[in-house]
Write a protein that holds these residues in place. Structure first.
Motif, short mmCIF file in Angstrom:
data_model
loop_
_atom_site.label_atom_id
_atom_site.label_comp_id
_atom_site.label_asym_id
_atom_site.label_seq_id
_atom_site.Cartn_x
_atom_site.Cartn_y
_atom_site.Cartn_z
N UNK A 14 39.15 -30.18 45.19
CA UNK A 14 38.32 -29.92 46.36
C UNK A 14 38.65 -30.98 47.40
N UNK A 15 38.85 -30.57 48.62
CA UNK A 15 39.13 -31.49 49.71
C UNK A 15 38.27 -31.12 50.91
N UNK A 16 38.07 -32.07 51.79
CA UNK A 16 37.32 -31.80 53.01
C UNK A 16 38.31 -31.25 54.05
N UNK A 17 38.55 -29.95 53.97
CA UNK A 17 39.54 -29.31 54.83
C UNK A 17 39.18 -29.43 56.30
N UNK A 18 37.89 -29.37 56.61
CA UNK A 18 37.47 -29.44 58.01
C UNK A 18 37.85 -30.80 58.59
N UNK A 19 37.64 -31.87 57.84
CA UNK A 19 37.99 -33.21 58.33
C UNK A 19 39.51 -33.36 58.48
N UNK A 61 45.33 -25.92 66.17
CA UNK A 61 44.42 -26.68 65.32
C UNK A 61 42.98 -26.25 65.50
N UNK A 62 42.59 -25.89 66.74
CA UNK A 62 41.23 -25.40 66.97
C UNK A 62 41.00 -24.09 66.22
N UNK A 63 42.01 -23.23 66.18
CA UNK A 63 41.90 -21.99 65.41
C UNK A 63 41.77 -22.32 63.92
N UNK A 64 42.58 -23.27 63.46
CA UNK A 64 42.50 -23.69 62.06
C UNK A 64 41.16 -24.31 61.73
N UNK A 65 40.60 -25.07 62.66
CA UNK A 65 39.29 -25.67 62.45
C UNK A 65 38.21 -24.59 62.33
N UNK A 66 38.28 -23.59 63.18
CA UNK A 66 37.34 -22.47 63.09
C UNK A 66 37.47 -21.78 61.73
N UNK A 67 38.70 -21.53 61.32
CA UNK A 67 38.95 -20.85 60.04
C UNK A 67 38.41 -21.68 58.87
N UNK A 69 36.08 -23.98 58.83
CA UNK A 69 34.61 -24.02 58.83
C UNK A 69 34.04 -22.70 58.30
N UNK A 70 34.61 -21.58 58.73
CA UNK A 70 34.14 -20.28 58.25
C UNK A 70 34.37 -20.15 56.75
N UNK A 71 35.51 -20.62 56.26
CA UNK A 71 35.82 -20.57 54.83
C UNK A 71 34.86 -21.45 54.04
N UNK A 72 34.61 -22.67 54.53
CA UNK A 72 33.68 -23.58 53.86
C UNK A 72 32.29 -22.97 53.76
#
Length: 98
Positions: A14-19, A61-67, A69-72
């Protein structure tokens, strides 16, 4: 004969993907801001696209951040639903009555 593993695979980490994605996104935007004043010099040396590559990386990266957060959030909802289902077996309410 197919090869079989000698021992079972470990569980996924498990990793903090959002960070992680957020940090990378910030770095792309910082690189864009650092390179922007040097646009003329970079263009003279055939590297004029570098700032725009950094800007594209930041926007992606903003798109990846949105993704992420939605996944988390979806994983958290799924785990909460599983925990609620395990705590209250089918046919019983929260107080244990049928």
């Amino acid at each position: 004969m197919p090869k079989t593993p000698l021992h079972p695979s470990p569980p996924p980490l498990e990793a903090n993907d959002v960070a992680i994605v957020g940090g990378g996104t910030v770095l792309w935007f910082v690189a864009f801001l650092v390179l922007l004043p040097f646009q003329g010099t970079l263009s003279d040396h055939d590297h004029g696209t570098w700032p725009w590559v950094c800007l594209s990386g930041g926007l992606l990266g903003l798109i990846g951040l949105w993704y992420c957060r939605a996944r988390r959030d979806a994983i958290a909802r799924s785990r909460a639903a599983e925990a609620a289902a395990a705590a209250h077996p089918e046919g019983t309410g929260p107080d244990g009555a049928a």
